[in-house]
Motif scaffolding. Structure first.
Motif, short mmCIF file in Angstrom:
data_model
loop_
_atom_site.label_atom_id
_atom_site.label_comp_id
_atom_site.label_asym_id
_atom_site.label_seq_id
_atom_site.Cartn_x
_atom_site.Cartn_y
_atom_site.Cartn_z
N GLY A 36 45.89 9.52 64.61
CA GLY A 36 47.17 8.85 64.71
C GLY A 36 47.11 7.34 64.82
O GLY A 36 48.13 6.67 64.75
N GLU A 37 45.89 6.78 64.97
CA GLU A 37 45.75 5.33 65.06
C GLU A 37 45.43 4.75 63.69
O GLU A 37 44.58 5.26 62.97
N CYS A 70 55.12 10.99 57.19
CA CYS A 70 54.60 11.02 58.56
C CYS A 70 55.68 11.49 59.52
O CYS A 70 56.87 11.39 59.25
N ASN A 72 55.01 11.01 63.21
CA ASN A 72 54.87 10.25 64.45
C ASN A 72 54.78 8.74 64.23
O ASN A 72 54.48 7.99 65.16
N ARG A 73 54.98 8.30 63.00
CA ARG A 73 55.01 6.87 62.67
C ARG A 73 55.72 6.73 61.33
O ARG A 73 56.01 7.73 60.68
#
Length: 259
Positions: A36-37, A70, A72-73
């Motif tokens: 997730g980064e 996506c 979560n972003r």
């Protein structure tokens, strides 16, 4: 990440070693995502290029409309091209890649140039934001779609880029009969773009299956049988006359739109 960047630095050293003094390197990268980064690869590559003595001329943004969604972003819809040169004397053929002016024939209305054309009659500079090629050739914004399942150039390569993306770089940064080198040649998009504009090409790829696909595509291109998306073709947009997806009535009811 450190191992990857160290390996890429070794590749870059060899590219720079064989690069003409008036030549350019265009390094196309996206973002690397782990758990997730997001790691912006262009930012990580910049100090490597500087350490190797190159000068950044443009950080070009290639925007496209489609890609993975996506949760979560925000969904990523661009990649970056870093254009570096060895020195201040380099090939740059701006006239070969100009795009139509938004207001062709516009004149200066005051000052010492009053009555004279306010823009270049050959068109305007395409800028460093390539909105993937519809509006750019019509309205001044570059619109080059990425290669997805319905793209005419699609092969089994998972991250194939379109020939027209390479074409602008080749037209602007090389002259006819110049050599173009792609150390990550994939299925031959760079090779085809180079041959299309009378350049010489050398490419490498680790995967033999991609080399074989590239050879077949080059052979088809030389025979005039390869399907390519024409440079400057307008990106398709539904007109409403076709069968297009509609908002389900149940969604409208849930949102209180439909009484």
């Amino acid at each position: 990440m450190e191992i990857y960047l160290e390996w890429q630095e070794q590749v870059l050293k060899e590219c720079i070693r064989v690069l003409d003094e008036n030549g350019s390197i265009v390094w196309q990268v996206g973002n690397y995502v782990e758990k997730g980064e997001v790691y912006p690869l262009d930012v990580l590559f910049y100090p490597i290029f500087k350490k190797l003595g190159l000068k950044l001329r443009n950080r070009i943004i290639w925007h496209f409309e489609h890609g993975l969604h996506c949760k979560n972003r925000f969904s990523g819809r661009y990649e970056t091209l870093l254009w570096f040169t060895k020195n201040d004397s380099y090939t740059f053929n701006l006239d070969d890649v100009r795009v139509p002016s938004k207001y062709p024939g516009k004149l200066h209305y005051k000052g010492p140039k009053k009555g004279q054309p306010s823009g270049n009659p050959l068109g305007k500079n395409p800028s460093d934001y390539w909105y993937g090629i519809k509006e750019e050739w019509i309205e001044g914004v570059m619109d080059i779609p990425n290669v997805k399942c319905n793209h005419p150039e699609k092969t089994e390569h998972p991250c194939q880029f379109p020939v027209e993306l390479v074409e602008r770089c080749i037209l602007a940064l090389t002259n006819e009969e110049d050599w173009v080198f792609d150390p990550f040649g994939g299925v031959g998009s760079t090779a085809i773009a180079a041959l299309k504009h009378n350049r010489k090409i050398m490419m490498i790829d680790l995967e033999n299956k991609y080399i074989q696909i590239a050879k077949r595509r080059i052979d088809l291109f030389l025979k005039g049988q390869l399907k390519l998306r024409p440079l400057g073709k307008e990106v398709y947009k539904p007109t409403g006359k076709e069968k297009v997806a509609q908002v389900p009535q149940s969604w409208k009811k849930q949102q209180g739109i439909l009484l």
